[in-house]
Scaffold this motif. Structure first.
Motif, PDB file in Angstrom:
ATOM      1  N   VAL A  59      62.552  13.186  51.782  1.00 19.85           N
ATOM      2  CA  VAL A  59      62.996  12.901  52.906  1.00 19.85           C
ATOM      3  C   VAL A  59      63.632  14.167  53.857  1.00 19.85           C
ATOM      4  N   MET A  60      63.853  15.108  53.298  1.00 24.02           N
ATOM      5  CA  MET A  60      64.024  16.214  53.908  1.00 24.02           C
ATOM      6  C   MET A  60      63.084  16.940  54.523  1.00 24.02           C
ATOM      7  N   LEU A  61      61.613  16.893  53.954  1.00 20.04           N
ATOM      8  CA  LEU A  61      60.475  17.537  54.350  1.00 20.04           C
ATOM      9  C   LEU A  61      59.873  16.490  55.482  1.00 20.04           C
ATOM     10  N   VAL A  62      59.922  15.238  55.254  1.00 17.99           N
ATOM     11  CA  VAL A  62      59.451  14.493  56.386  1.00 17.99           C
ATOM     12  C   VAL A  62      60.322  14.724  57.832  1.00 17.99           C
ATOM     13  N   SER A  63      61.715  14.856  57.396  1.00 13.74           N
ATOM     14  CA  SER A  63      62.565  14.817  58.569  1.00 13.74           C
ATOM     15  C   SER A  63      62.331  16.227  59.375  1.00 13.74           C
ATOM     16  N   ASP A  64      62.258  17.433  58.416  1.00 16.22           N
ATOM     17  CA  ASP A  64      61.840  18.634  59.051  1.00 16.22           C
ATOM     18  C   ASP A  64      60.544  18.718  59.746  1.00 16.22           C
ATOM     19  N   ALA A  65      59.523  17.980  58.969  1.00 19.15           N
ATOM     20  CA  ALA A  65      58.242  18.040  59.555  1.00 19.15           C
ATOM     21  C   ALA A  65      58.223  17.131  61.157  1.00 19.15           C
ATOM     22  N   ALA A  66      58.939  15.989  60.925  1.00 18.40           N
ATOM     23  CA  ALA A  66      59.141  15.439  62.195  1.00 18.40           C
ATOM     24  C   ALA A  66      59.597  16.144  63.315  1.00 18.40           C
ATOM     25  N   SER A  67      60.681  16.996  63.088  1.00 16.93           N
ATOM     26  CA  SER A  67      61.343  17.785  64.020  1.00 16.93           C
ATOM     27  C   SER A  67      60.397  18.789  64.784  1.00 16.93           C
ATOM     28  N   SER A  68      59.744  19.383  63.745  1.00 17.50           N
ATOM     29  CA  SER A  68      58.516  20.109  64.212  1.00 17.50           C
ATOM     30  C   SER A  68      57.737  19.690  64.974  1.00 17.50           C
ATOM     31  N   VAL A 175      55.804  10.476  71.111  1.00 16.93           N
ATOM     32  CA  VAL A 175      57.176  11.204  70.548  1.00 16.93           C
ATOM     33  C   VAL A 175      58.152   9.909  69.988  1.00 16.93           C
ATOM     34  N   ASP A 176      58.320   8.825  70.848  1.00 17.99           N
ATOM     35  CA  ASP A 176      59.210   7.805  70.630  1.00 17.99           C
ATOM     36  C   ASP A 176      58.493   7.223  69.276  1.00 17.99           C
ATOM     37  N   ARG A 177      57.405   6.964  69.357  1.00 17.73           N
ATOM     38  CA  ARG A 177      56.941   6.369  67.950  1.00 17.73           C
ATOM     39  C   ARG A 177      57.085   7.256  66.664  1.00 17.73           C
ATOM     40  N   LEU A 178      56.896   8.636  66.955  1.00 17.43           N
ATOM     41  CA  LEU A 178      57.040   9.461  65.950  1.00 17.43           C
ATOM     42  C   LEU A 178      58.429   9.527  65.447  1.00 17.43           C
ATOM     43  N   VAL A 179      59.452   9.398  66.219  1.00 20.67           N
ATOM     44  CA  VAL A 179      61.026   9.646  65.948  1.00 20.67           C
ATOM     45  C   VAL A 179      61.194   8.354  65.244  1.00 20.67           C
ATOM     46  N   ALA A 180      60.668   7.226  65.730  1.00 23.06           N
ATOM     47  CA  ALA A 180      60.968   6.015  65.067  1.00 23.06           C
ATOM     48  C   ALA A 180      60.448   5.890  63.564  1.00 23.06           C
ATOM     49  N   MET A 181      59.166   6.577  63.311  1.00 18.34           N
ATOM     50  CA  MET A 181      58.646   6.643  61.953  1.00 18.34           C
ATOM     51  C   MET A 181      59.359   7.314  61.195  1.00 18.34           C
ATOM     52  N   ALA A 182      59.782   8.483  61.801  1.00 15.37           N
ATOM     53  CA  ALA A 182      60.700   9.551  60.985  1.00 15.37           C
ATOM     54  C   ALA A 182      61.863   9.116  60.542  1.00 15.37           C
ATOM     55  N   GLN A 183      62.654   8.244  61.514  1.00 19.34           N
ATOM     56  CA  GLN A 183      63.900   7.498  61.030  1.00 19.34           C
ATOM     57  C   GLN A 183      63.679   6.376  60.212  1.00 19.34           C
ATOM     58  N   ALA A 184      62.563   5.735  60.088  1.00 23.31           N
ATOM     59  CA  ALA A 184      62.226   4.500  59.025  1.00 23.31           C
ATOM     60  C   ALA A 184      61.969   4.969  57.676  1.00 23.31           C
ATOM     61  N   VAL A 185      61.490   6.462  57.755  1.00 21.62           N
ATOM     62  CA  VAL A 185      61.054   7.047  56.338  1.00 21.62           C
ATOM     63  C   VAL A 185      62.372   7.213  55.844  1.00 21.62           C
ATOM     64  N   VAL A 186      63.263   8.242  56.831  1.00 25.46           N
ATOM     65  CA  VAL A 186      64.495   8.841  56.143  1.00 25.46           C
ATOM     66  C   VAL A 186      65.376   7.617  55.617  1.00 25.46           C
TER      67      VAL A 186
END
Length: 329
Positions: A59-68, A175-186
């Protein structure tokens, strides 16, 4: 007093003396320090902690990667110009670049030349492309100031006025789709983490009940001669805290080894397609000090949760015994 009462009283005192002991003497534990059930519980807790640590690290890796990804995308926007009959592409690209550079919030703009465009299309269309024969849009890569971004609506209006063939893409939808995907994974990872912890709690409950069932006579003797529920619960709590910490440390250490090995392999094989895919999805696959600290906190949480669950289970079982004993008597 009858002879049976004297024998029963002597028996109770002997059992209590062996369990509690005198001051300075080594006490006989209520719960056996090592048995097959205890080893099985340590193994289960280690597996649960290992899975929970992998989930937390992922979860931390996906969140950091999505932020990057989001930061990289937010630093650039793209101007696309479609080829048309009679259109001087070079002059149009120069006008678009000059028009965008004059706007506040824009820090730079560069035209993507034929060679760079061909390299972008090479994985799909092969080498040796003649861009003049294909309706491939030409690009201007625009760098923007993240701290003071421009007004994209005004930027689009100005660009349309200067270069009608140009189309501004600020990647907002992506970007919106990317943020939504990251939030769903988290959220999915946190849900899995909660399920793993819940399974650990249920496992400890069953193990505590099993230990109480195997030592039921001793527990009842202690309880009926006046031993407080807190004293008995503390014996189980100490025992299961040790088991929980041993299992949690084993599982957490195994997860840290997995992250370290995969991260080292990714850095050592940067040129391979497999490593490139892992780096594209998870960055360097390094959870960093924050990830290590999170796993250490998770290990301590599992140990404390094991001890607390055991204590609460013992207290509830003793309360049930107190409710049943008057009826039986």
């Amino acid at each position: 007093m009858s002879e049976m009462s004297l024998i029963a009283g002597r028996f109770l005192r002997e059992r209590l003396h062996k369990l509690v002991g005198r001051r300075g003497e080594r006490q006989t534990p209520i719960v056996p320090p090592a048995n097959v059930a205890g080893q099985a519980l340590v193994t289960v807790i280690a597996i649960m902690t290992f899975l929970a640590s992998l989930t937390l690290g992922g979860v931390m890796l996906v969140s950091d990667a999505a932020s990057s990804w989001q930061s990289q995308i937010a630093r650039e926007i793209t101007i696309q110009i479609m080829p048309a009959d009679g259109l001087d592409m070079a002059a149009t690209l120069s006008r678009a670049r000059a028009a965008i550079l004059s706007q506040p919030g824009v820090t730079g703009a560069s035209v993507l030349d034929d060679a760079a465009t061909g390299r972008l299309l090479e994985p799909w269309l092969g080498e040796g492309l003649d861009l003049d024969e294909l309706p491939v849009p030409r690009l201007v890569i625009v760098s923007i100031d993240e701290s003071a971004p421009p007004d994209f609506a005004a930027l689009r209006t100005r660009l349309q006025a200067e270069v009608p063939q140009a189309r501004l893409d600020d990647h907002r939808a992506f970007v919106d789709r990317l943020v939504a995907m990251a939030q769903a994974v988290v959220l999915a990872g946190l849900a899995i983490l909660g399920l793993v912890l819940a399974a650990t709690v249920l496992t400890v409950v069953f193990a505590t009940r099993g230990a109480m069932s195997g030592n039921r006579q001793i527990i009842e003797v202690l309880h009926f001669v006046g031993a407080q529920a807190g004293f008995i619960a503390s014996q189980f709590q100490r025992h299961f805290l040790k088991l929980g910490l041993v299992g949690a440390l084993s599982g957490g250490a195994a997860a840290l080894v997995v992250f370290a090995v995969v991260g080292t392999w990714t850095r050592a094989n940067e040129a391979t397609p497999e490593a490139d895919q892992i780096r594209a999805l998870f960055g360097s696959f390094a959870i960093g000090w924050s990830g290590y600290a999170a796993i250490v906190v998770l290990v301590a949480t599992v140990g404390a949760l094991t001890a607390l669950t055991s204590r609460m289970t013992v207290v509830r079982q003793l309360a049930a015994i107190d409710m049943i004993s008057p009826v039986e008597s």
